[in-house]
Write an enzyme that holds these catalytic residues in place. Structure first.
Site, PDB file in Angstrom:
ATOM      1  N   CYS A  46      15.961  37.179  57.873  1.00  0.00           N
ATOM      2  CA  CYS A  46      16.050  37.035  56.597  1.00  0.00           C
ATOM      3  C   CYS A  46      16.021  38.196  55.674  1.00  0.00           C
ATOM      4  O   CYS A  46      15.824  39.271  56.280  1.00  0.00           O
ATOM      5  CB  CYS A  46      15.270  35.968  56.164  1.00  0.00           C
ATOM      6  SG  CYS A  46      13.322  36.269  56.371  1.00  0.00           S
TER       7      CYS A  46
ATOM      8  N   ASP B 296      39.680  24.655  26.837  1.00  0.00           N
ATOM      9  CA  ASP B 296      40.904  25.085  26.348  1.00  0.00           C
ATOM     10  C   ASP B 296      41.901  24.043  26.488  1.00  0.00           C
ATOM     11  O   ASP B 296      41.967  23.150  27.363  1.00  0.00           O
ATOM     12  CB  ASP B 296      41.474  26.618  27.069  1.00  0.00           C
ATOM     13  CG  ASP B 296      42.538  26.917  26.292  1.00  0.00           C
ATOM     14  OD1 ASP B 296      42.724  27.032  25.119  1.00  0.00           O
ATOM     15  OD2 ASP B 296      43.238  27.593  27.269  1.00  0.00           O
TER      16      ASP B 296
END
Length: 771
Positions: free
Chosen positions: A73, A466
């Site tokens: 990690c 849009d």
């Protein structure tokens, strides 16, 4: 475009983390999100799977690639960086935690020193070769699987030895021989299961850091010193097995998106210079090569159809459940499935740069960013683990003075607390959930570029849309044809219009030609009339196909025609008229039609409590018509790009979190200002994929409410996992101090909590029912 976070190149490079850990910032839409330091207490097992935000950079030539099996990690990546800080001559490092690989650029004299420093930190770098060569998760998978198989056999042996030692203790067999056997069996079990844990744990302690390896090393050593040999062995064996189980479970989430890579076949059938066909490796096929796909086969590379007509199942790339018809000039994408007939296509992208590969790389990059909840958990863990460690020390030192406990009882309870203090389940609760959600979204054709946007989508209160290409199809279609000459033959008149329109390249003429069926006639003396239309000769007579202005100039307009034109124009349609020199023969209305999915998407947004708003540069009349059809009440037309930006700011003041949906180019200022920018990706439009925070690969607006629902589900699962992990630890904390919890019970509890949060997070891999 000013969205800096979204402009990172989608290259197949290893993840780069060249900045100091803990100092990164998200730069999205001008907002800064402070990252929690990553020098936190981490589980230390192969489950964190998340790295701090970073830019992706190409691997320089000359860099060497190493696999580090126990680099699990971001915290351990940071440990390696710290170990290399004193080594002069190290020029660059690149990490990819998902593959547990590190690319290092260093002077010849510095490289041995660097590798030695990494080994002293408790890691074993394994050389893989030249890092500048392409590397994929698939390539690393066999080594990882082989390593897991070998490790499982070793850990099973350790568990058998620990059980044998526990059996001698349980049966209370007396005698020096049994005690010696018990100790030897326990030591052997610890040696088989815990050497890596000890190396990394004591290395962390030397550097003054507390992670789970340090906690386990101290707990097991303490248990062994006070004579709890079988329990020390059982704890280490169970912990190591839990690590391996968690690693396998989380690798499923971590590599979920990599499964898409297998969808693209390794070989392609390509045309040779002599016209024959040969099967070659797909990654060796150059651009502009002609390739062939047979019915039932998967498309090996991106391309444009040059011959054939077939239906393609595009679900792996766009999430569409209905096959799409493809003919000459249409694009095809690697990994999609050819269904009905053979197709030939020209290759437009090499294997490493297909739309499918770009999706995978983009999601891998998104997995490397830290979501807000994950930063919170990391910060919490950095406080939680030292606090529990301090509490364990206090119990060992002071409880015998104030409670009726012996020193051995107090020390044992303190050691149990150290095992309970493992933050593993807590730390893995967020990355597993986020990665599962990102992979699930990608499989549905929703490309979310980071955990931040995944989490923030649930907060959206309004979505600006849009018009062109978002709510509508984005290309004109013939929506109405009317014969105006009562004495004319409709079929013949429409055939003349189609013949003339077919000669023009204008989008409106193309829409008319495509919309009118029937035979075409020979056209002569074809002439363009700039700003008005076109003129041509058919059967010796002159005909004109033009706009309102042309008909007025020819003196052919009538009051009835004016009324008809006004009706269409108020509906936002573009009208073209076919006329002879004496009369107007026919009227053709062309419009950008609304997508079939738009009405459903708007209804779903409303059901989620999200307000849809249309922002368009088109005229107000057209905007109102389209808005009414879509079910949008708030419609704003005639907007310039800067006016759209102002509209987004006003919406944010009124509603709060706002998303903007557009094509990623003309709407750049508004997309940058919005909290989340959605782009209609058109199955891989380059600019859209680079520009937005979320890309809808099949241009289906219903994916926006789906993203919001996924975000809400992910948020719920995140907090379920955090509550579950802390709740289980709280119960065993009380049992450890006031009850009779043992060390191996604490390990079982921690392992169970870890597996529960992993399984809960993996539930997000289940996609919603396809629309």
């Amino acid at each position: 475009m000013t969205n800096q976070n979204a402009l990172k190149p989608l290259t197949p490079a290893l993840d780069s983390h060249d900045h100091d850990h803990g100092q990164g910032q998200d730069h999205a839409h001008g907002h800064s999100h402070a990252h929690a330091p990553v020098e936190t207490s981490c589980c230390g097992s192969p489950v964190c799977g998340s790295a701090p935000d970073a830019d992706t950079a190409d691997i320089p030539k000359g860099a060497l690639l190493f696999r580090i099996p126990t680099m699990d990690c971001a915290v351990e990546e940071s440990e390696i960086r710290r170990a290399l800080e004193p080594v002069a001559g190290v020029k660059g490092l690149r990490f990819r935690l998902g593959e547990r690989t590190m690319a290092i650029t260093a002077d010849d004299t510095a490289l041995p020193q660097a590798l030695d420093a990494i080994r002293k930190a408790g890691f074993k770098p394994e050389p893989l070769g030249d890092a500048s060569a392409p590397a994929t998760g698939a390539a690393a998978a066999p080594a990882r699987i082989a390593g897991m198989s070998t490790g499982l056999a070793r850990l099973i042996a350790a568990l058998v030895l620990a059980i044998a030692a526990e059996s001698i203790s349980f049966l209370a067999l007396e005698g020096k021989g049994f005690m010696a056997a018990e100790m030897v069996l326990a030591l052997a079990a610890i040696g088989l299961a815990g050497l890596d844990t000890y190396k990394k744990g004591f290395g962390a302690l030397v550097r003054g850091r507390l992670n789970i390896n340090a906690l386990m090393a101290v707990a097991v050593t303490g248990a062994f010193i006070i004579g709890q040999w079988p329990e020390a062995a059982m704890v280490m064996a169970l912990y190591a097995i839990a690590e391996l189980i968690e690693a396998r479970a989380v690798d499923r989430a971590r590599n979920a998106i990599q499964s898409l890579l297998a969808l693209a076949p390794e070989q392609a059938e390509v045309r040779q210079p002599d016209g024959s066909w040969q099967t070659v490796m797909a990654d060796a096929v150059p651009l502009d090569t002609i390739a062939r796909i047979r019915p039932g086969a998967r498309v090996p590379l991106d391309g444009v159809v040059t011959a054939g007509l077939s239906a393609i199942d595009q679900a792996p790339v766009t999430g569409e459940s209905i096959p799409v018809d493809k003919t000459i000039g249409d694009p095809v994408f690697a990994g999609t499935i050819n269904q009905t007939s053979a197709l030939e296509f020209r290759v437009t992208a090499v294997a490493a740069n297909t739309t499918l590969a770009r999706i995978i790389h983009a999601v891998e990059e998104a997995q490397g960013t830290r979501a807000p909840t994950q930063r919170f958990v990391d910060k919490f863990a950095s406080i939680y683990t030292p606090a529990v460690f301090a509490m364990a020390v206090a119990i060992a030192l002071f409880t015998p003075l104030f409670m009726d406990w012996t020193w051995l009882q107090a020390l044992y309870k303190a050691l149990v607390l150290l095992v309970i203090a493992c933050p593993c389940a807590l730390v893995i609760s967020t990355p597993v959930t986020v990665v599962s959600a990102l992979a699930s979204a990608a499989r549905r054709g929703i490309l979310i570029k980071g955990g931040t946007y995944l989490e923030e989508a649930r907060k959206l209160k309004a979505v600006a849309l849009d018009k062109t290409g978002t709510i509508t199809e984005g290309k004109p279609k013939l929506v109405e044809s009317t014969l105006l000459d009562a004495s004319g033959n409709e079929s013949a008149v429409f055939a003349m219009a189609a013949s003339i329109a077919g000669r023009s390249d204008h989008p409106v003429s193309k829409a008319i030609a495509e919309g009118l069926k029937g035979a075409r006639e020979e056209v002569g003396d074809f002439t363009a009339l700039p700003g008005r239309g076109v003129q041509a000769t058919l059967a010796g007579q002159i005909y004109m196909l033009g706009n309102h202005r042309l008909i007025e100039e020819k003196g052919l307009c009538t009051p009835a025609l004016e009324a008809e034109l006004k009706r269409h124009e108020e509906s936002g349609r573009t009208v073209t008229l076919l006329a002879s020199e004496r009369a107007v023969l026919a009227l053709f209305a062309v419009a950008d039609t609304i997508k079939e999915s738009s009405q459903a998407a708007v209804a779903e947004l409303r059901a989620l409590g999200v307000v849809p708003v249309m922002l368009t540069g088109d005229n107000a009349a057209t905007a109102r018509t389209i808005g009414a059809h879509a079910g949008i009440d708030d419609v704003r037309g005639n907007l310039l790009p800067e006016e759209k930006l102002g509209a987004i700011k006003a919406m944010q003041e009124r509603y709060g979190a706002v998303a903007m949906t557009g094509d990623g180019i003309n709407d750049a200022p508004a997309l940058a200002q919005a909290d989340i920018g959605f782009a209609m990706g058109g199955a891989g439009t380059d600019t859209a994929m680079e520009a937005a925070d979320v890309v809808i690969m099949n241009d289906d607006l219903r994916r926006i409410p789906e993203t919001i629902r996924l975000s809400r589900r992910a948020h719920a699962v995140l907090w379920q996992n955090i509550t579950l992990a802390l709740g289980i630890k709280g119960v065993f904390f009380v049992l450890a101090v006031f009850g009779s919890a043992t060390m191996w019970m604490a390990v079982f509890a921690d392992m169970g909590a870890s597996l529960l949060v992993v399984a809960n997070g993996l539930r997000l891999m289940r996609a919603e029912k396809q629309a």
